[in-house]
Design a protein around this motif. Structure first.
Motif, short mmCIF file in Angstrom:
data_model
loop_
_atom_site.label_atom_id
_atom_site.label_comp_id
_atom_site.label_asym_id
_atom_site.label_seq_id
_atom_site.Cartn_x
_atom_site.Cartn_y
_atom_site.Cartn_z
N GLU A 8 12.79 12.55 -0.27
CA GLU A 8 11.66 12.78 0.63
C GLU A 8 10.93 11.48 0.95
N MET A 9 10.78 10.71 -0.08
CA MET A 9 10.08 9.44 0.06
C MET A 9 10.82 8.53 1.03
N GLY A 10 12.11 8.57 0.94
CA GLY A 10 12.91 7.87 1.93
C GLY A 10 12.91 6.36 1.81
N MET A 11 12.31 5.85 0.78
CA MET A 11 12.22 4.40 0.72
C MET A 11 13.40 3.73 0.02
N GLN A 12 14.36 4.54 -0.44
CA GLN A 12 15.48 3.91 -1.14
C GLN A 12 16.10 2.78 -0.33
N ARG A 13 16.17 3.03 0.98
CA ARG A 13 16.83 2.03 1.84
C ARG A 13 16.10 0.71 1.80
N VAL A 14 14.80 0.78 1.60
CA VAL A 14 14.01 -0.44 1.69
C VAL A 14 13.88 -1.14 0.35
N LEU A 15 13.87 -0.35 -0.72
CA LEU A 15 13.60 -0.95 -2.02
C LEU A 15 14.54 -2.10 -2.41
N ALA A 23 8.98 -6.80 -7.47
CA ALA A 23 9.94 -6.50 -8.52
C ALA A 23 9.22 -6.37 -9.85
N GLU A 24 8.22 -7.21 -10.06
CA GLU A 24 7.49 -7.16 -11.32
C GLU A 24 6.65 -5.89 -11.43
N VAL A 25 6.03 -5.53 -10.34
CA VAL A 25 5.25 -4.28 -10.33
C VAL A 25 6.15 -3.11 -10.74
N LEU A 26 7.31 -3.08 -10.13
CA LEU A 26 8.23 -1.98 -10.41
C LEU A 26 8.72 -2.04 -11.85
N ALA A 27 9.01 -3.26 -12.32
CA ALA A 27 9.49 -3.41 -13.69
C ALA A 27 8.42 -2.93 -14.67
N ALA A 28 7.17 -3.26 -14.38
CA ALA A 28 6.08 -2.82 -15.25
C ALA A 28 6.03 -1.30 -15.31
N ALA A 29 6.15 -0.68 -14.13
CA ALA A 29 6.13 0.78 -14.08
C ALA A 29 7.26 1.35 -14.92
N SER A 46 0.84 -1.19 0.00
CA SER A 46 0.00 0.00 0.00
C SER A 46 0.87 1.24 0.00
N LEU A 47 1.90 1.19 0.81
CA LEU A 47 2.85 2.28 0.90
C LEU A 47 3.44 2.57 -0.47
N LEU A 48 3.79 1.51 -1.16
CA LEU A 48 4.47 1.69 -2.44
C LEU A 48 3.52 2.16 -3.52
N GLU A 49 2.30 1.67 -3.46
CA GLU A 49 1.33 2.10 -4.45
C GLU A 49 1.22 3.63 -4.46
N ASP A 50 1.21 4.19 -3.24
CA ASP A 50 1.14 5.64 -3.14
C ASP A 50 2.37 6.30 -3.73
N GLN A 51 3.46 5.59 -3.66
CA GLN A 51 4.73 6.27 -3.92
C GLN A 51 5.37 5.92 -5.25
N ILE A 52 4.84 4.87 -5.87
CA ILE A 52 5.55 4.39 -7.05
C ILE A 52 5.60 5.45 -8.14
N GLU A 53 4.60 6.30 -8.16
CA GLU A 53 4.59 7.37 -9.17
C GLU A 53 5.82 8.27 -9.01
#
Lengths: 219, 219, 219, 219
Positions: free
Chosen positions: A111-118, A129-135, A73-80
């Motif tokens: 700002e998103m700060g998620m680099q550490r987690v990705l 990984a597939e979601v991100l690849a699709a994006a 859910s967190l990523l859905e908000d942020q993937i853009e």
DNA sequence: AATGAATGAGTATTCATTCAT
DNA sequence: TATGAATGAATACTCATTCAT
């Protein structure tokens, strides 16, 4: 104050139920976000997320099926935000435009700060990984279409494969923020932008574009 | 079978102790390698590594103090492979040279198979991240020095920052293998090489270098 | 059963949360106590303590950080019992008084049941040993002060070192319960009391004290 | 040098087999003794004992069935030392005699160094506790018999139970070395001896015995 | 809906003991 | 005999998830 009392004293429930639920959900998302960044995904427990959000452990599971779902859910908000913006070529000085785009993108990522987690997730979670690849493929298409138009106008190198150029462009833009860590040099977006532009346009095209702009500006 | 019997029945092909131990160590390394790739570092247990290697749990701890140490051993063997080779510019057709270098590098990386594990580690293990960053800085210096020489000979673009070019070069080379996953296009090393070369040399320089080579070849 | 049903079917004897938690804690303490006595501290596992208390392993760790902490809680409750009471000399027949004090003390120790565990702890757990030693020093001071007053009144032996007498007194009182095991003779507290009194008072003092008492009683 | 070579070169095995074995056994005993004192029984491993003795792990099990057996062997050698000596009463100044006996006993206990280990064992090892208890009963009988003789000669208190006196005597002697730890006072054996003697003899008896001695000495 | 106590499978690691060499 | 590598059962502790209240 308990629900029961609420009803006894006839107090008006200020926040509608659904909204209150949404509030808790948001609290949990925020809490998870904080902790994932602070301690990494794997090392954050559902209990901690709940406690940090000020709710009970069980409540966590009312809103999310598990830790992974909260993350999603967190990523859905942020993937853009991860998506580099599509520049319009040939409209203004491409180097300056790109430089500011890169900087803005970098800023949002930070700002998103998620680099550490990705990276942890990409390695572990195939679905993610597939979601991100699709994006990424989506943005790839967008950029490629922009370049194709520029190619049609005779603005780009004629001997370079546009697919490869697009990929290079995305790759450089994506990793620009890491430049410091890897090479010990501060990231100068202007220089990165120049390099990226060189991948796309022959130097004389750039010059023309820049002079056009200044002409326009002067008028 | 007792010592005495040994002598009666003649030579038994004994593997020297040290060699046998090395064998087990290697089995464990191999097993760990497989499982790290298959399930990720965090989700692989020492017990599994041992079982997969066909030894007891305790044996794992004879050879490695823990999971992390096994991984480090694995990486020590492989970190060299992560390093892109330093090309000699101006010696032969740079595009062909680079293309084959990229392909070879990619191949080694794939053989190594650790790509899937590395991001997870970089995110989690600060020490390891530093080791890798140091290695990258080293290769950065090497490449930069090569480019500086080429610059002195007037071979490179005059208006691009060499630091940034070096970084771009490394970044593209490093991520070339992921091209497929990210964009759905098969990696054509020739095209990537061309793009990278364009970052370094103006097109006419490349042409000159290529014609020189063919001249030499013809003679 | 839901809250609503609760009200429909009338009162259900619910134990308040806190009380229920205390109950579990007590169950675990009791279970630990039993097992420590039965198998010794080192050979009792947290899992066993939990199982024996009829709860899950994890529950153990909700109430106690580890085995040692449970033990400490157990001892905190009991350390007072280890302390021999301070007798008032010269008030009544010292031998009878002491005898009943010894018996009561012994009884409490036996109820506590920790004698078997204490030596193991003293040997292993420096911190605990120090806690106990401090407690002993405290009681030592108390007893010594009582003896000093008796000495001032001319009741005690004049040629014996009061420190040493105090120590002897404590030692004999402390070990009286083991008398059976060591020597195969049933502990007759009256006799031990007589011996201890002989350490303190010359026989004629005792006689005087006893006759005073009987005089008072007769009156 | 291996056994094989031994036989080939005809070297004379300087140490007879049995003796060599005894040597190893002793090395292991010594090693175990050291480590038990250093780290406690439970926290010493068979491997460590072997390594500390300079032999292989397996060799340990040739000489001892397990850790416990080694300990028992160790104690068999030393249990005699734990036994307080039986004093001959009425022969010389009892206080001096007892004082020096106590001091010597304490010294041996300290040399033995096993005090740290014993409590752990007594708590855990029923069999060992019984062995020790038996030894204590033996010494109890010896001391009691000495006291009975003294009683017959009219040397002792008439109103004290000899069993209890014997037990008190043993208890005080046994714990004298701990006096410092428990009470923070240095152990003065002379004072402890005086106290113990007071348990046995009326003061005037002691005086007589002492004067007899000096008479004898003068003669 | 909300709570948080309870669960118990799961993880890393140790160590007494065996056994092939 | 001697070796020490190998074994694997056992232990302390964690945490995702459930469920009675």
């Amino acid at each position: 104050m308990s629900d029961r009392e609420d009803q006894l004293v006839g107090e008006f429930p200020l926040i509608p139920k659904q909204e209150r639920a949404q509030l808790k959900r948001d609290l949990l998302l925020k809490s998870g976000h904080e902790l994932f960044i602070l301690k990494g995904y794997e090392h954050t427990t559902a209990k901690e997320i709940a406690a940090n959000a000020g709710v009970a452990t069980g409540t966590f599971y009312r809103y999310f099926s598990d830790k992974r779902q909260l993350l999603m859910s967190l990523l859905e908000d942020q993937i853009e935000m991860l998506m580099p913006p599509e520049p319009k070529w040939g409209v203004s000085d491409p180097e300056s435009t790109l430089a500011s785009l890169l900087e803005a993108h970098d800023k949002r990522i930070k700002e998103m700060g998620m680099q550490r987690v990705l990276p942890e997730l990409l390695a572990k979670d195939t679905e993610f990984a597939e979601v991100l690849a699709a994006a990424k493929r989506k943005i790839f298409t967008r950029i490629l279409s922009g370049l194709t138009k520029a190619y049609a106008k005779g603005l780009t190198w004629k001997d370079l494969d546009l697919n490869t150029v697009t990929w290079s462009l995305m790759t450089l833009a994506e990793h620009a923020p890491e430049k410091v860590k890897q090479c010990g040099i501060v990231t100068d977006y202007r220089e990165v932008a120049k390099v990226i532009c060189r991948l796309i346009f022959p130097p004389e095209v750039i010059k023309n574009l820049q002079s056009e702009v200044s002409t326009v500006e002067k008028e």
